[in-house]
Design an enzyme around this catalytic site. Structure first.
Site, mmCIF file in Angstrom:
data_model
loop_
_atom_site.group_PDB
_atom_site.id
_atom_site.type_symbol
_atom_site.label_atom_id
_atom_site.label_comp_id
_atom_site.label_asym_id
_atom_site.label_seq_id
_atom_site.Cartn_x
_atom_site.Cartn_y
_atom_site.Cartn_z
ATOM 1 N N ASP A 146 44.060 22.732 -48.522
ATOM 2 C CA ASP A 146 44.263 21.738 -49.573
ATOM 3 C C ASP A 146 42.997 20.900 -49.713
ATOM 4 O O ASP A 146 42.453 20.414 -48.723
ATOM 5 C CB ASP A 146 45.432 20.811 -49.233
ATOM 6 C CG ASP A 146 46.775 21.506 -49.429
ATOM 7 O OD1 ASP A 146 46.780 22.616 -49.994
ATOM 8 O OD2 ASP A 146 47.802 20.948 -49.005
ATOM 9 N N ASP A 199 56.594 27.965 -57.319
ATOM 10 C CA ASP A 199 57.317 27.189 -56.309
ATOM 11 C C ASP A 199 58.798 27.362 -56.610
ATOM 12 O O ASP A 199 59.228 27.136 -57.745
ATOM 13 C CB ASP A 199 56.947 25.697 -56.401
ATOM 14 C CG ASP A 199 55.481 25.458 -56.064
ATOM 15 O OD1 ASP A 199 54.954 26.155 -55.171
ATOM 16 O OD2 ASP A 199 54.855 24.599 -56.710
#
Lengths: 251, 197
Positions: free
Chosen positions: A11, A130
């Protein structure tokens, strides 16, 4: 024989890795290039860089970072996070990214997948989904999991593949962060019914979980973040473990 | 030594340039005929679609230039396929340096084949100087939907449902289906061997 892939995910915020402490053998664990190169040297098969920067300077910072990664990392890498236009993708690929992943923007405008596949080729278009299991099925969530839709993950994945997505990166929100293993059912359903590779994400807690997702769900690749960053699992040991369990991996 | 990377409408040129840079070599990206002809080494990369790439090359007479080159040439991925005789991708006549055809992977009836092949696969039957110090069964990174069949010029084999040419070599022409610029140390070794020819 084509091998199963292990993919650490980093990330990124403002050009720095957000997670990634606990690496005493590199000078700066916040530096995505150092961390990426370390994973590459350890035998990671690919890398995913997920940009979570929200500032206006985002695009420029990310393009510069991608160029630095491409200079130093000798394995393929995907860049994702907030990508919403052909122009975004063009800049990132020109900067040296091998693939880009699209999520919310593609769901809101599925034609984007067609355009990207036509312009740049399916091989560099990864569709990220997702998903959360609710009631009777797995549903698509948007905006980093904050917005629910009433579209089933399988249906959206199938449509995106028909439109030209070359790979699916499937994150189970039910499993993510639990360390109890990947979502085998939905991963298996996608992997066994779609003719593009499926990358399983969310839930990896031990090495057995990787065996499960490769052997029982036929995932083509498995992605994880914190277990690698916090060295709960190290890639060379994971690959040896998989090899001993009969999973075909690269050394 | 002057190394050029042929510039045309097919991507991944940046990655090749960076891979050269990691080996301490500067690669000049160009479509200038004189620059290409005067280079010591020529790299012909490519990710993209065969017919539009061939058309672009023909319009600039780069196809004739490439086939007449005398110095070592390294084709990568689509670059390799364009050096073959013909590609099934939009029924494209290619440059014909290598005497093989390029076909699309076919899913067998009994199980689903994922196309494109994406990921690391091993190469076997290695017999070319570019594979010096590269072990048999080394893993390379592949991304492709079309493959060059086996033939007299095959110098490395990979299996994805069928055996096909992972690498070809004829005279001064070397070509690989995989991406050595993205294949970690083993890939870098192949590029280095090519540069040392």
């Amino acid at each position: 024989m084509l091998t199963k892939r292990i993919i650490p995910c980093l990330d990124i915020k403002d050009g720095r890795t957000v997670k990634g402490i606990n690496f005493e053998n590199i000078r700066d664990a916040g530096d995505p290039i150092e961390l990426g190169a370390l994973y590459a040297a350890q035998g990671a098969d690919e890398l995913v860089f997920l940009d979570i920067t929200a500032t206006n300077e985002r695009r420029k910072t990310l393009a510069e970072l991608v160029t630095r990664i491409a200079r130093h990392v000798n394995i393929p890498f995907t860049v994702g996070g907030g990508i919403s236009s052909v122009e975004d993708v063009n800049i990132l690929l020109q900067s040296g990214a091998d693939k880009i992943s699209v999520n919310t923007a593609a769901f809101k405008d599925p034609g984007l997948v067609d355009i990207l596949a036509r312009e740049f080729g399916s091989q560099c278009v990864v569709l990220a989904i997702d998903t959360r299991f609710e009631g009777d099925d797995w549903y698509v969530y948007l905006n980093g999991g904050r917005v629910k839709t009433d579209i089933k993950a399988y249906d959206w994945a199938k449509e995106a593949v028909n439109r030209g997505a070359g790979e699916i990166l499937l994150t189970s929100m039910n499993n993510d962060g639990t360390k109890k293993g990947f979502a085998l059912d939905i991963t298996g359903k996608l992997s066994q019914n779609l003719n593009v590779p499926v990358i399983a994400s969310g839930g990896a807690g031990n090495m057995e979980h990787f065996v499960d997702v490769f052997e029982n769900a036929q995932a083509d690749a498995a992605l994880a973040a914190s277990i690698f960053h916090y060295k709960e699992i190290e890639i060379p040991a994971l690959k040896t473990f998989l090899y001993n369990k009969g999973v075909n991996v690269r050394f | 030594m002057k190394t050029v990377i042929i510039k045309y409408n097919a991507g991944n040129i940046r990655s090749v340039q960076f891979a050269l840079e990691r080996l301490g070599v500067e690669g000049t990206v160009t479509d200038d005929h004189d620059e290409i002809m005067s280079a010591d080494k020529v790299i012909f990369p490519g990710v993209g679609e065969a017919s539009t790439a061939m058309q672009y090359l023909k319009e600039r007479k780069l196809d004739q230039l490439i086939t007449n080159l005398q110095q070592p040439v390294l084709g990568i991925c689509l670059g390799m396929q364009l050096l073959c005789r013909h590609s099934e991708e939009n029924n494209t006549d290619c440059m014909g340096v290598f005497d093989v055809d390029v076909k699309r992977f076919q899913s067998p009836v009994e199980n689903l084949l994922k196309i494109p092949q994406i990921g690391w696969n091993n190469i076997t039957g290695l017999h070319s100087v570019v594979f010096e110090h590269v072990p048999e069964n080394a893993y390379m990174y592949f991304v492709h939907s079309y493959y060059a069949a086996l033939g007299a010029d095959t110098v490395a084999i990979t299996n994805y449902v069928i055996n096909y040419s992972a690498a070809l070599q004829k005279d001064n022409f070397y070509a690989v289906q995989f991406h050595p610029e993205k294949s970690a140390e083993a890939g870098a070794r192949i590029i280095e061997n090519f540069l040392n020819l």
